[in-house]
Design an enzyme around this catalytic site. Sequence first.
Site, mmCIF file in Angstrom:
data_model
loop_
_atom_site.group_PDB
_atom_site.id
_atom_site.type_symbol
_atom_site.label_atom_id
_atom_site.label_comp_id
_atom_site.label_asym_id
_atom_site.label_seq_id
_atom_site.Cartn_x
_atom_site.Cartn_y
_atom_site.Cartn_z
ATOM 1 N N CYS A 16 0.856 -1.178 0.000
ATOM 2 C CA CYS A 16 0.000 0.000 0.000
ATOM 3 C C CYS A 16 0.894 1.230 0.000
ATOM 4 O O CYS A 16 2.096 1.134 0.187
ATOM 5 C CB CYS A 16 -0.863 0.040 1.251
ATOM 6 S SG CYS A 16 -1.941 -1.388 1.393
ATOM 7 N N GLY A 42 -1.020 0.635 -4.805
ATOM 8 C CA GLY A 42 -2.313 0.070 -4.433
ATOM 9 C C GLY A 42 -3.412 0.676 -5.277
ATOM 10 O O GLY A 42 -3.539 1.900 -5.335
ATOM 11 N N ASN A 94 1.007 0.297 5.807
ATOM 12 C CA ASN A 94 1.547 -0.483 4.684
ATOM 13 C C ASN A 94 2.326 -1.657 5.258
ATOM 14 O O ASN A 94 3.211 -1.452 6.082
ATOM 15 C CB ASN A 94 2.464 0.409 3.837
ATOM 16 C CG ASN A 94 3.247 -0.364 2.772
ATOM 17 O OD1 ASN A 94 4.328 0.058 2.376
ATOM 18 N ND2 ASN A 94 2.716 -1.461 2.292
ATOM 19 N N GLY A 95 1.967 -2.842 4.840
ATOM 20 C CA GLY A 95 2.660 -4.029 5.328
ATOM 21 C C GLY A 95 1.661 -5.099 5.683
ATOM 22 O O GLY A 95 0.515 -5.070 5.226
ATOM 23 N N TYR A 98 10.295 -4.400 -8.260
ATOM 24 C CA TYR A 98 9.015 -4.121 -8.903
ATOM 25 C C TYR A 98 8.226 -2.975 -8.282
ATOM 26 O O TYR A 98 7.738 -2.084 -8.973
ATOM 27 C CB TYR A 98 8.155 -5.392 -8.898
ATOM 28 C CG TYR A 98 6.697 -5.179 -9.256
ATOM 29 C CD1 TYR A 98 6.322 -4.827 -10.551
ATOM 30 C CD2 TYR A 98 5.693 -5.342 -8.305
ATOM 31 C CE1 TYR A 98 4.977 -4.641 -10.879
ATOM 32 C CE2 TYR A 98 4.356 -5.162 -8.631
ATOM 33 C CZ TYR A 98 3.990 -4.810 -9.915
ATOM 34 O OH TYR A 98 2.672 -4.624 -10.238
ATOM 35 N N THR A 126 7.698 -1.738 -15.774
ATOM 36 C CA THR A 126 8.777 -1.730 -14.789
ATOM 37 C C THR A 126 10.118 -2.206 -15.345
ATOM 38 O O THR A 126 11.167 -1.726 -14.924
ATOM 39 C CB THR A 126 8.337 -2.544 -13.544
ATOM 40 O OG1 THR A 126 7.149 -1.930 -13.050
ATOM 41 C CG2 THR A 126 9.382 -2.535 -12.462
HETATM 42 O O1 LIG Z 1 4.370 -13.191 -13.618
HETATM 43 P P1 LIG Z 1 3.237 -12.266 -13.282
HETATM 44 O O2 LIG Z 1 2.360 -12.857 -12.243
HETATM 45 O O3 LIG Z 1 2.504 -11.798 -14.482
HETATM 46 O O4 LIG Z 1 3.846 -11.017 -12.536
HETATM 47 C C1 LIG Z 1 4.960 -10.299 -12.973
HETATM 48 C C2 LIG Z 1 4.588 -9.152 -13.865
HETATM 49 O O5 LIG Z 1 3.677 -8.266 -13.194
HETATM 50 C C3 LIG Z 1 4.247 -6.984 -13.075
HETATM 51 O O6 LIG Z 1 3.771 -6.121 -14.093
HETATM 52 P P2 LIG Z 1 2.532 -5.118 -13.905
HETATM 53 O O7 LIG Z 1 1.701 -5.153 -15.115
HETATM 54 O O8 LIG Z 1 1.852 -5.369 -12.609
HETATM 55 O O9 LIG Z 1 3.170 -3.666 -13.720
HETATM 56 P P3 LIG Z 1 4.194 -2.775 -14.560
HETATM 57 O O10 LIG Z 1 3.395 -2.090 -15.649
HETATM 58 O O11 LIG Z 1 4.723 -1.830 -13.537
HETATM 59 O O12 LIG Z 1 5.274 -3.624 -15.129
HETATM 60 C C4 LIG Z 1 5.727 -7.204 -13.242
HETATM 61 O O13 LIG Z 1 6.360 -6.039 -13.739
HETATM 62 C C5 LIG Z 1 5.785 -8.319 -14.246
HETATM 63 O O14 LIG Z 1 5.617 -7.823 -15.548
HETATM 64 N N1 LIG Z 2 -0.268 -4.128 0.943
HETATM 65 C C1 LIG Z 2 -0.447 -3.618 2.126
HETATM 66 O O1 LIG Z 2 0.371 -2.893 2.659
HETATM 67 C C2 LIG Z 2 -1.743 -4.014 2.787
HETATM 68 C C3 LIG Z 2 -2.043 -3.403 4.135
HETATM 69 C C4 LIG Z 2 -3.027 -4.252 4.922
HETATM 70 N N2 LIG Z 2 -2.430 -5.519 5.282
HETATM 71 C C5 LIG Z 2 -4.304 -4.457 4.120
HETATM 72 O O2 LIG Z 2 -4.550 -5.539 3.621
HETATM 73 O O3 LIG Z 2 -5.048 -3.519 3.970
HETATM 74 MG MG LIG Z 3 5.350 -5.658 -15.616
#
Ligand SMILES: O=P(O)(O)OC[C@H]1O[C@H](OP(=O)(O)OP(=O)(O)O)[C@H](O)[C@@H]1O
Ligand SMILES: NC(=O)CC[C@H](N)C(=O)O
Ligand SMILES: [Mg+2]
Length: 508
Positions: A2, A30, A103-104, A259, A305
């Site tokens: 989060c 999030g 967050n966590g 990521y 990413t």
């Molecule tokens: O193997 P998977 O379960 O598919 O997860 C990994 C993928 O998910 C994320 O991308 P995402 O689309 O969430 O975000 P990004 O646009 O920041 O790359 C990450 O960058 C990988 O591309």
């Molecule tokens: N990803 C998170 O930091 C989640 C915070 C909290 N555990 C929730 O589920 O709302």
């Molecule tokens: Mg990606």
Amino acid sequence: MCGLVGLVSRDNVNVAPEIYDALTVLQHRGQDAAGIMTCSRGKFNQRKSEGLVRDVFRQQHMQRLEGSMGIGHVRYPTAGSSGPALAQPFYVNSPYGIALAHNGNLTNSAALTRALFESELRHLNTDSDSEVLLNIFAYELQRLGKLKPQPSDIFAAVNSVHRRCRGAYAAVAMLVNHGMVAFRDPYGIRPLVIGYRDSPGGRDYLVASESVALDVVGFTLIDDVAPGEAVFVDGDGVLHRQQCAENPELRPCIFEHVYFARPDSMIDRISVYKTRMRQGSALASKIQRERPQHDIDVVIPIPDTSRTAGQSLAHDLGIKFREGFIKNRYIGRTFIMPGQRQRRKSVRQKLNPIRLEFEGKNVMLVDDSIVRGTTSREIIQMARDAGAARVYVASAAPPVRYPNVYGIDMPSAAELIAHGRTVDEVCAAIGADWLVYQDLDDLVRCSQEGNSNVSGFDCSVFDGKYITGDVDAGYLRDLDVARNDEARAQQDANDPAHGAVVGIHNDR
Ligand SMILES: O=P(O)(O)OC[C@H]1O[C@H](OP(=O)(O)OP(=O)(O)O)[C@H](O)[C@@H]1O
Ligand SMILES: NC(=O)CC[C@H](N)C(=O)O
Ligand SMILES: [Mg+2]
């Protein structure tokens, strides 16, 4: 993961618009729900709901969010259900009136829930671990029985939180009339920074999950909140800082660097961008070592990413870097979406190939990580459909083989494509012609090079070693049963409303 924000201003202005701006640059942490609470004239104001920041807050909400102190949150659920009742911040009326954003993920929330109910006579209205964290903090502060809490009281309560809570927590809380406190768990698993800005009325303070939030609202970074440390801005706007943990030890989550975090953030004085560049270079060295005679024609990142690591990988290999997939900018991150169907559909909606970059070529697709394999499976097929001769895949992170229990929604080992599979088996499962993963030592080195004072990281998703020492096979089994994709789909079907928002008036 989060994102959280807390802002105290000495000017007599409403801080909600700035909290809103800060939340928009933390949106990548999030996408499920968002909320802001402010404090004015001894009262809290609140708006929280499911959805993206831009959808949750309308003009009428912003007008109602009066006050020069406030906190905000964007949620990616890792505990409890989704739905409006679990959107944050959370509120308790006693002592003082406290609102908290977290967050966590707590690893002992079941035991804490029992203690809160049976011994401390507190009611929890949701199954959120963040509501547990808030109530532990509130109980420990109430026990001190002060009409006006001093900084030493706040720090004593945080010390008790550290003694009782396990897992990951970066949190910000606001106390009516008494100020704002932020703290980070004794391992500093999740990131948290504090910054300042001098305004005509005095010094303003902002805490946030990532330093980008400071940049966007014009604050200067003071520091990362240290593991175990609490920072408290009192009712007069004075900043107090104190180490509240007995044995703090910085072990931040390395997956933030892989990521989660934005590349333009600094975490624990490490540039996320430079770390990802180093990851690409380390991967290039491995490729040169293992396949000096490779026949890669072009390196293509899987946006977003992996673009940073992809560039340095291509540069170091001396191969063309091409943007072969174009991302639909209106689709969010797929990995943090709930449910596998939605994730798979989103990959197709989100990324579209440029045919001429693929036709007849041996392409190396680069991703930051392969988790469930949703993205790579789809993307490899898309590359083949676009005419690629051979499709190689490189991952800037090692195989993800173990669940995460510290705030990333990977509860089930069976859902991880590399769990119980060799690299060759993963390669076959995603349909690639060759798959190369980063080595864990190299990944750690890439992060550590940014700040040699960080002596270790939480790498549990790669090595199965959980830094808090309380995560055993039984815990992981229960987590899997409760939170795998199927179990959650079932919960959603049984309780589509997920309860109502109880607490503060939250009009539409
Ligand atoms: O193997 P998977 O379960 O598919 O997860 C990994 C993928 O998910 C994320 O991308 P995402 O689309 O969430 O975000 P990004 O646009 O920041 O790359 C990450 O960058 C990988 O591309
Ligand atoms: N990803 C998170 O930091 C989640 C915070 C909290 N555990 C929730 O589920 O709302
Ligand atoms: Mg990606």
